[in-house]
Scaffold this motif. Sequence first.
Motif, PDB file in Angstrom:
ATOM      1  N   PRO A 140       0.837  -1.200   0.000  1.00  0.00           N
ATOM      2  CA  PRO A 140       0.000   0.000   0.000  1.00  0.00           C
ATOM      3  C   PRO A 140       0.876   1.257   0.000  1.00  0.00           C
ATOM      4  O   PRO A 140       2.010   1.244   0.492  1.00  0.00           O
ATOM      5  CB  PRO A 140      -0.787  -0.117   1.303  1.00  0.00           C
ATOM      6  N   PRO A 141       0.386   2.324  -0.557  1.00  0.00           N
ATOM      7  CA  PRO A 141       1.173   3.562  -0.581  1.00  0.00           C
ATOM      8  C   PRO A 141       1.366   4.097   0.843  1.00  0.00           C
ATOM      9  O   PRO A 141       0.505   3.954   1.705  1.00  0.00           O
ATOM     10  CB  PRO A 141       0.348   4.510  -1.435  1.00  0.00           C
ATOM     11  N   LEU A 142       2.481   4.710   1.096  1.00  0.00           N
ATOM     12  CA  LEU A 142       2.815   5.270   2.397  1.00  0.00           C
ATOM     13  C   LEU A 142       2.191   6.656   2.512  1.00  0.00           C
ATOM     14  O   LEU A 142       2.484   7.549   1.742  1.00  0.00           O
ATOM     15  CB  LEU A 142       4.341   5.354   2.540  1.00  0.00           C
ATOM     16  N   LYS A 143       1.300   6.810   3.501  1.00  0.00           N
ATOM     17  CA  LYS A 143       0.604   8.085   3.652  1.00  0.00           C
ATOM     18  C   LYS A 143       1.075   8.848   4.877  1.00  0.00           C
ATOM     19  O   LYS A 143       1.011  10.063   4.903  1.00  0.00           O
ATOM     20  CB  LYS A 143      -0.897   7.856   3.728  1.00  0.00           C
ATOM     21  N   HIS A 144       1.514   8.150   5.892  1.00  0.00           N
ATOM     22  CA  HIS A 144       2.009   8.845   7.082  1.00  0.00           C
ATOM     23  C   HIS A 144       3.042   7.969   7.794  1.00  0.00           C
ATOM     24  O   HIS A 144       3.090   6.761   7.613  1.00  0.00           O
ATOM     25  CB  HIS A 144       0.851   9.191   8.036  1.00  0.00           C
ATOM     26  N   LEU A 145       3.888   8.616   8.598  1.00  0.00           N
ATOM     27  CA  LEU A 145       4.917   7.929   9.361  1.00  0.00           C
ATOM     28  C   LEU A 145       4.510   7.880  10.815  1.00  0.00           C
ATOM     29  O   LEU A 145       3.977   8.853  11.366  1.00  0.00           O
ATOM     30  CB  LEU A 145       6.256   8.650   9.235  1.00  0.00           C
ATOM     31  N   SER A 146       4.738   6.726  11.438  1.00  0.00           N
ATOM     32  CA  SER A 146       4.416   6.610  12.860  1.00  0.00           C
ATOM     33  C   SER A 146       5.671   6.879  13.663  1.00  0.00           C
ATOM     34  O   SER A 146       6.790   6.658  13.195  1.00  0.00           O
ATOM     35  CB  SER A 146       3.869   5.216  13.160  1.00  0.00           C
ATOM     36  N   THR A 147       5.486   7.333  14.872  1.00  0.00           N
ATOM     37  CA  THR A 147       6.644   7.614  15.734  1.00  0.00           C
ATOM     38  C   THR A 147       7.243   6.309  16.225  1.00  0.00           C
ATOM     39  O   THR A 147       6.548   5.301  16.374  1.00  0.00           O
ATOM     40  CB  THR A 147       6.219   8.474  16.937  1.00  0.00           C
ATOM     41  N   VAL A 148       8.534   6.319  16.456  1.00  0.00           N
ATOM     42  CA  VAL A 148       9.257   5.131  16.867  1.00  0.00           C
ATOM     43  C   VAL A 148       9.878   5.400  18.231  1.00  0.00           C
ATOM     44  O   VAL A 148      10.439   6.469  18.472  1.00  0.00           O
ATOM     45  CB  VAL A 148      10.367   4.805  15.849  1.00  0.00           C
ATOM     46  N   ALA A 149       9.743   4.425  19.141  1.00  0.00           N
ATOM     47  CA  ALA A 149      10.301   4.570  20.478  1.00  0.00           C
ATOM     48  C   ALA A 149      11.808   4.314  20.433  1.00  0.00           C
ATOM     49  O   ALA A 149      12.322   3.638  19.544  1.00  0.00           O
ATOM     50  CB  ALA A 149       9.632   3.582  21.430  1.00  0.00           C
ATOM     51  N   GLU A 150      12.487   4.848  21.418  1.00  0.00           N
ATOM     52  CA  GLU A 150      13.948   4.711  21.500  1.00  0.00           C
ATOM     53  C   GLU A 150      14.354   3.245  21.636  1.00  0.00           C
ATOM     54  O   GLU A 150      15.352   2.814  21.063  1.00  0.00           O
ATOM     55  CB  GLU A 150      14.437   5.513  22.704  1.00  0.00           C
TER      56      GLU A 150
END
Length: 153
Positions: A140-150
């Motif tokens: 699927p096309p990338l529409k948004h980025l999710s935050t990543v924990a340290e």
Amino acid sequence: MDLLCPLSTKCRKTSFPAPWLSDVLRNNRRELQSAERKWKKSQFDADLISYRTLLSKFSSDVTSAKTFFFKEKFKASAQDPRKLHNIFSSLLNPPAPLAPYSLTAEDFTTFYTEMIEKICQTFTSAPTSSTLHSQDSATPPLKHLSTVAEEEV
């Protein structure tokens, strides 16, 4: 630092100095270059006049040094016609300058296109455009980025 970029020495390319270029002429050339830099930096008329004067003097000094050098060379080889002919030949028929090598944008493009084709031919199963397209349509096309924990990083 020595591990990543070790110290290495390179031999400086040396060209044979002109035989008529004496130490006095070398010093005059240094003064001329200094005057040129000074004039380019300041753009004053007085510096330009000084530079032109030094240039004229240096040019006449080089011409007289060349004249003296070749007169002496002619005197030394006056008894040997072969040497005399070689001197005249070198003065009257200097070696032709190398032809300018010019590349066009098409030459550049052709070279890299052929290089890519050769590389692709070395692989046994190069992906075709249809397989690349089908892989792209499956994700699927990338529409948004999710935050990543340290901790995830």
